[in-house]
Scaffold this motif. Structure first.
Motif, mmCIF file in Angstrom:
data_model
loop_
_atom_site.group_PDB
_atom_site.id
_atom_site.type_symbol
_atom_site.label_atom_id
_atom_site.label_comp_id
_atom_site.label_asym_id
_atom_site.label_seq_id
_atom_site.Cartn_x
_atom_site.Cartn_y
_atom_site.Cartn_z
ATOM 1 N N TRP A 43 0.841 -1.209 0.000
ATOM 2 C CA TRP A 43 0.000 0.000 0.000
ATOM 3 C C TRP A 43 0.870 1.252 0.000
ATOM 4 O O TRP A 43 0.584 2.230 -0.690
ATOM 5 C CB TRP A 43 -0.901 -0.040 1.219
ATOM 6 N N GLY A 165 -7.046 -4.468 -5.167
ATOM 7 C CA GLY A 165 -8.137 -5.307 -4.688
ATOM 8 C C GLY A 165 -7.644 -6.557 -3.998
ATOM 9 O O GLY A 165 -8.261 -7.036 -3.045
ATOM 10 N N SER A 168 -6.808 -5.811 -0.420
ATOM 11 C CA SER A 168 -8.038 -5.726 0.377
ATOM 12 C C SER A 168 -8.599 -7.109 0.661
ATOM 13 O O SER A 168 -9.058 -7.393 1.776
ATOM 14 C CB SER A 168 -9.074 -4.875 -0.366
ATOM 15 N N SER A 169 -8.554 -7.991 -0.336
ATOM 16 C CA SER A 169 -9.039 -9.364 -0.133
ATOM 17 C C SER A 169 -8.215 -10.072 0.936
ATOM 18 O O SER A 169 -8.759 -10.760 1.820
ATOM 19 C CB SER A 169 -8.972 -10.149 -1.445
ATOM 20 N N THR A 171 -6.459 -8.723 3.356
ATOM 21 C CA THR A 171 -6.733 -8.137 4.668
ATOM 22 C C THR A 171 -8.019 -8.702 5.244
ATOM 23 O O THR A 171 -8.099 -9.012 6.437
ATOM 24 C CB THR A 171 -6.825 -6.603 4.553
ATOM 25 N N PHE A 184 -8.542 -3.038 8.764
ATOM 26 C CA PHE A 184 -8.694 -2.139 7.625
ATOM 27 C C PHE A 184 -8.328 -0.704 7.979
ATOM 28 O O PHE A 184 -7.999 0.083 7.081
ATOM 29 C CB PHE A 184 -10.119 -2.205 7.086
ATOM 30 N N TYR A 308 -20.613 1.885 -3.226
ATOM 31 C CA TYR A 308 -19.191 2.158 -3.442
ATOM 32 C C TYR A 308 -18.987 3.032 -4.677
ATOM 33 O O TYR A 308 -18.176 3.970 -4.685
ATOM 34 C CB TYR A 308 -18.464 0.822 -3.613
ATOM 35 N N SER A 424 -12.548 4.510 2.485
ATOM 36 C CA SER A 424 -11.458 3.576 2.772
ATOM 37 C C SER A 424 -11.784 2.628 3.916
ATOM 38 O O SER A 424 -11.204 1.558 4.011
ATOM 39 C CB SER A 424 -10.172 4.347 3.117
ATOM 40 N N ASN A 428 -14.608 -0.996 2.723
ATOM 41 C CA ASN A 428 -13.685 -2.132 2.718
ATOM 42 C C ASN A 428 -14.094 -3.214 3.705
ATOM 43 O O ASN A 428 -13.555 -4.323 3.671
ATOM 44 C CB ASN A 428 -12.258 -1.660 3.031
ATOM 45 N N TYR A 445 -14.374 -7.894 -5.149
ATOM 46 C CA TYR A 445 -13.503 -6.717 -5.152
ATOM 47 C C TYR A 445 -13.238 -6.237 -6.574
ATOM 48 O O TYR A 445 -13.166 -5.024 -6.834
ATOM 49 C CB TYR A 445 -12.181 -7.026 -4.450
ATOM 50 N N HIS A 449 -14.105 -2.484 -8.006
ATOM 51 C CA HIS A 449 -13.093 -1.589 -8.557
ATOM 52 C C HIS A 449 -13.424 -1.168 -9.993
ATOM 53 O O HIS A 449 -13.116 -0.039 -10.390
ATOM 54 C CB HIS A 449 -11.721 -2.256 -8.504
#
Length: 509
Positions: A43, A165, A168-169, A171, A184, A308, A424, A428, A445, A449
């Motif tokens: 990130w 993405g 994020s998946s 996490t 998150f 989103y 954010s 998420n 995800y 996006h």
């Protein structure tokens, strides 16, 4: 409302994924800090790369053969390359319309495929592949000497940003109900740090032969004056690639299969069409494999993605209007601020946003509930659009500077609450809870996006066009654009009421 029973418990779509604070088990699952910190390096690298380009992009474009130093063309060309533009002292409405970014177009085309692929082959291989592509595209950008070479490098960069993405998946798969908000909330910290480091790299290291002629005396640095900041940004990406390659663990199969929740009479079943019986009990074999796209488009996924996308549009509009209105002359409804003042305001926001989310976000979610935090963040964005006319009135009437800056601070505080907590943070958490099963999390995800990329591009074009249209035709004193997007805020508030109070209910075996 239809219910699903599991082990003598009744579950519906309002059953919270994050329990109320009075129902929390005193023993919270320890956060896998080491693995999340590895993801944070990705990130951070992405943020450094994204924010390092902005200080020198306009100068780079101005020096291109196609532009020939004509400042009036810079905004047009930068708008095609990425989502940046410059604003002249005079508002030339028809020439400053923002162009649809090919970078965003590349993201929209490829993001779903990358995330869907991660459902089949694993998160880590896709993440590492994207980081390799990001490194190459960054170096290519620094070596570009023509407009179309820059466009090619940015399209390549957009085509390999599927790792956003995937992070994020991963996490979501590293956390559970008790620590998902905390997990998150750490991601924006790395992004905010990149907002501080990136502009410094781009601003200080561009054209190094002018700053340090004895060190960078080789003709290479004269031929490629913007390669050094790209090289340093690529080093950040390479470090993340090496760390992730050696120490990051695969998360796709690290947790047991889930028995799916579903309790809404309007929800789609992975085995049935929309409107069929919502009661669902999937076999372990079905839960352990990715679902077809049609089965992924359940009500939770559609509602979450719609929220989103609208949120991303409003975010893109705010990103356009804040520097645009602040730099616009007072007689045209702006503040006529110089670039240094604009940069200071945006830097303070970038540096503080992630910190406050990390400290307070999980606390507010546990106390207020996820939907309430999300709705408050949407409502706060109305403050952003409302304050623009008042700021202009204070400046036009010769009011004290401290009042203008108080309004700007209030505006930036609203932007922080809206973008960081809602965009954010809350989204998420909603997205992974909406996935029909864990092996379809990447697809969800990816869809989100794609939707946000398209809505962001539409929001950017609409923001510039409406602002120009309002000023050209003097509609409501040039304030018509702000009223339109206040209407979009109201629409988003209505759509957000379809979200559950906390998250879409999950049941684990």
């Amino acid at each position: 409302m239809s219910l699903t029973r599991f082990d003598d418990h009744e579950i519906d779509e309002e059953t919270p994924f994050l329990p109320n604070h009075e129902d929390l088990n005193p023993s919270q699952t320890p956060l896998p800090t080491a693995q999340i910190c590895i993801l944070l390096t990705t990130w951070l690298a992405d943020s450094v790369l994204s924010n390092s380009i902005s200080p020198y992009l306009n100068q780079l474009v101005r020096e291109l053969p196609e532009v020939g130093g004509d400042a009036r063309k810079v905004g047009y060309y930068t708008g095609i390359i990425v989502h940046l533009t410059t604003f002249s002292k005079r508002v030339e409405v028809n020439q400053n319309a923002r162009q649809v970014s090919l970078h965003y177009a590349a993201i929209a085309v490829t993001s779903f495929q990358w995330n869907r692929l991660s459902d089949h082959v694993g998160r880590k291989p896709v993440l590492l592949s994207c980081l390799v592509g990001t490194t190459l595209s960054t170096l290519l950008f620094g070596l570009s000497r023509s407009f179309w070479a820059l466009v090619l490098s940015q399209c390549l960069l957009g085509a390999v940003t599927g790792h956003v993405g995937v992070v994020s998946s991963m996490t979501a798969e590293l956390t559970d109900e008790t620590n998902v908000a905390q997990g998150f909330s750490m991601l924006p910290v790395a992004w905010s740090l990149g907002r501080v480091i990136g502009p410094l790299i781009g601003g200080v290291l561009s054209r190094p032969q002018d700053r340090w002629p004895h060190v960078f005396s080789h003709s290479f640095w004269s031929d490629y004056p913007y390669f050094l900041p790209c090289l340093v940004a690529a080093i950040f990406v390479c470090l993340s690639l090496v760390i992730s390659g050696f120490y990051l663990e695969e998360t796709l199969d690290s947790r047991p299969s889930e028995r799916l929740r579903l309790a809404s009479p309007n929800s789609d079943s992975p085995q049935r069409g929309a409107g069929d019986s919502p009661d669902l009990e999937m076999s372990s074999n079905e839960l352990d494999k990715p679902l077809p796209l049609r089965s992924v488009l359940t009500k939770p996924v559609v509602v979450t993605t719609a929220n989103y996308a609208l949120f991303a549009m409003l975010s893109a509009v705010a990103a356009v209007y804040i520097p645009l209105v602040w730099s616009t002359p007072v007689e045209y409804g702006g503040l006529n601020l110089d670039p240094a003042s604009i940069g200071l305001g945006l830097s303070v926001y970038g540096g503080m946003g992630g910190f406050f989310q990390f400290v307070f976000f999980s606390h507010f979610v546990s106390r207020c509930g996820l939907r309430r935090v999300f709705i408050l963040s949407i409502a706060s964005c109305a403050v952003i659009y409302t304050l623009f006319p008042f700021e202009n009135v204070v400046v036009a009437c010769g009011g004290p500077n401290f009042i203008v800056w108080l309004l700007i601070i209030l505006q930036m505080s609203s932007l922080y609450s809206w973008r960081v907590w809602g965009y954010s943070g809350a989204m998420n958490i909603y997205i992974p809870s909406a996935a029909p099963n864990r092996r379809s999390l990447g697809a969800v995800y990816g869809l989100s996006h794609v939707a946000t990329s398209v809505s962001s591009a539409v929001g950017q074009v609409a923001a510039d066009w409406l602002f120009a249209f309002s000023l050209t035709h003097n509609i409501l004193g040039g304030k018509f654009a702000f009223i339109v997007f206040l209407g979009v805020v109201c629409i988003e508030l209505g759509v957000s009421t379809q979200l559950p109070k906390n998250t879409w209910a999950h049941l684990e075996e």
